[in-house]
Write an enzyme that holds these catalytic residues in place. Structure first.
Site, short mmCIF file in Angstrom:
data_model
loop_
_atom_site.label_atom_id
_atom_site.label_comp_id
_atom_site.label_asym_id
_atom_site.label_seq_id
_atom_site.Cartn_x
_atom_site.Cartn_y
_atom_site.Cartn_z
N GLU A 46 0.86 -1.29 0.08
CA GLU A 46 0.03 -0.09 0.00
C GLU A 46 0.92 0.97 -0.04
O GLU A 46 1.49 1.65 1.01
CB GLU A 46 -0.97 0.08 1.20
CG GLU A 46 -1.68 -1.31 1.42
CD GLU A 46 -2.88 -1.22 0.11
OE1 GLU A 46 -3.45 0.07 -0.44
OE2 GLU A 46 -3.51 -2.01 -0.15
N CYS A 66 -1.70 9.51 2.38
CA CYS A 66 -1.25 9.02 0.92
C CYS A 66 -2.46 9.06 -0.09
O CYS A 66 -2.04 9.06 -1.22
CB CYS A 66 -0.96 7.53 1.30
SG CYS A 66 -2.44 6.34 1.74
#
Length: 463
Positions: A205, A239
């Protein structure tokens, strides 16, 4: 002396014993996670405030509530997720969801509770033993996870290990059955290379520069409210935050006062004193962001205070594509506005770069939003809002290409930490039927087999 050897051996022995496989055990551990969140709410809020100056609102919404929701969802659906999945019309063909074994979860510092516990929920629900490696940068949360969380889990099957990059590298020398990493693409490559030595599957991720296209046909204040909230949430250390805005010069001039208004409304005339704005996690990250303030021209904000690791909500204009602010993920409260002449140019700009973790498009025209969706690629997409797509457990969360591989959230987490084993159980009798497939081969038998395969493609088991 290897500091991890005894722990890993103990966890492997626990998995081999079958302890983690029963639904009752998995449910008990998930219930323990729920109690950990409820019993230690204030402790968790304090740790997030100490590490990131995170407000109670942001901590509750993005850390505690999401983690609790994942626990509750897994508990409600555990039995259904664990059931064998019928593969064809034949009852004897099915998919069995098996745990991988011993899995490693390496968590980041920006959402140190959420991004530790949400994958942990999936790993537990799938029946694995787990090694958790929280980030050493978010020190207060690391301490809570190391000292308090183990009291709520079976310590024979779960372990929290501490350390920085050197210890993590040493940990990755060991063989795991799955590695789940959240962090930067640069470190993701290191994790993937280490896992490749053992042919260990990975979920990565990662991040990237998330584009945000703003069409001329929009309400600038609505766009500014939504973009500002998601850009400056957690001081931009997210993010999936919009990393830069693409818009026409005319829309830029309408957007700038609207952004100024949104920032003042959210954080007041002196954002440094606002309890609602987070601070930068460390001096190293502060220095990096301070350097980015020199790119282009500061149109809004730009102030900084090293003693408090504070960077004001900032908007940059006249930035060049070659400048550092457009070459690296910002991960801070800085938003560049990049001028494009058309939607075609915006799409071309996006597609020349690495595939992002998220992509956003704002327009009153659904055709414009649909076109951006159709002609680009990203881990996730959201039209006319920020990163709300990642709050839905019914949607998979993950990247593509440089922004990562694999997916999780809700059942997707369970599936990520499960081996989907293809199973077929055949009768030991009726051998005469199988004569069709045995040598010596004949054209007649071949024709019969081909007809059978065509008519019952999903369930033919003659071959």
């Amino acid at each position: 002396m290897d500091p991890f050897e005894d722990t890993l051996r103990r966890l492997r022995e626990a998995f081999a014993s079958g302890r983690t496989r029963p639904a009752e055990f998995r449910a008990a551990q998930l219930e323990g996670l729920g109690r950990f969140l409820r019993d230690n709410r204030q402790l968790l809020l304090d740790a997030l405030a100490q590490d990131l100056h995170k407000s109670t609102f942001e901590a509750e919404v993005s850390e505690i509530a999401i983690s609790q929701s994942e626990v509750d969802l897994a508990l409600r659906n555990l039995q259904a997720w664990m059931k064998d999945e019928r593969a064809t019309q034949l009852d004897s063909a099915f998919i069995r969801k098996e745990p991988f074994g011993l899995v490693l979860i390496i968590a980041p510092w920006n959402y140190p509770l959420n991004l530790t516990l949400v994958p942990l929920v999936g790993a537990i629900a799938a029946g694995n033993c787990v090694v958790l490696k929280p980030s050493e940068i978010s020190k207060s949360m690391e301490k809570v996870l190391a000292e308090v969380l183990p009291r709520y889990l079976d310590q024979g099957c779960f372990a929290v290990v501490l350390g920085g990059p050197a210890e993590t590298a040493q940990l990755l020398e060991h063989r795991f059955d799955h590695v789940f990493f959240t962090g930067s693409p640069c470190v993701g490559k290191i994790v993937m290379a280490a896992a490749a030595k053992h042919l260990t599957p990975v979920t990565l991720e990662l991040g990237g520069k998330n584009p945000c296209y703003v069409d001329d046909d929009c309400d600038p204040q609505t766009v500014a409210n939504r973009v500002a909230w998601f850009r400056y949430f957690n001081a931009g250390q997210t993010c999936v935050a919009p990393d830069y805005v693409l818009c026409s010069p005319e829309t830029r001039e309408r957007l700038l006062p609207a952004l100024q208004n949104a920032i003042a409304r959210f954080y007041g005339d002196d954002p440094q004193r606002s309890p609602n704005l987070g601070h930068i996690i460390s001096q190293k990250h502060f220095k990096r962001l301070q350097g980015l303030l020199g790119c282009g021209r500061v149109a809004i904000g730009g102030q900084s205070d090293e003693s408090e690791r504070y960077i004001a909500p900032t908007v940059l204009v006249d930035v060049q594509e070659t400048e550092p602010v457009m070459q690296e993920e910002i991960f801070g409260p800085i938003l560049p506005l990049v001028s494009v002449r058309s939607l075609d140019e915006a799409i071309d700009f996006i597609n020349r770069r690495e595939k992002p973790l998220a992509l956003y498009a704002f327009s009153n025209s659904s055709q414009v939003v649909q076109r951006v969706l159709a002609q680009t690629s990203s881990g996730g997409f959201c039209g006319n809002d920020g990163f709300m797509h990642m709050t839905l457990a019914s949607l998979p969360f993950g990247g593509v290409g440089n922004s990562g591989m694999g997916r999780y959230h809700g059942k997707f987490s369970f599936d990520t930490f499960s081996h989907h084993r293809a199973c077929l159980l055949r009768s030991p009798g009726m051998e005469k039927i199988n004569d069709l497939r045995y040598p010596p081969y004949s054209l007649r038998n071949l024709r019969v087999l081909l007809v059978a395969m065509e008519e019952r493609r999903c369930s033919c088991t003659l071959l």
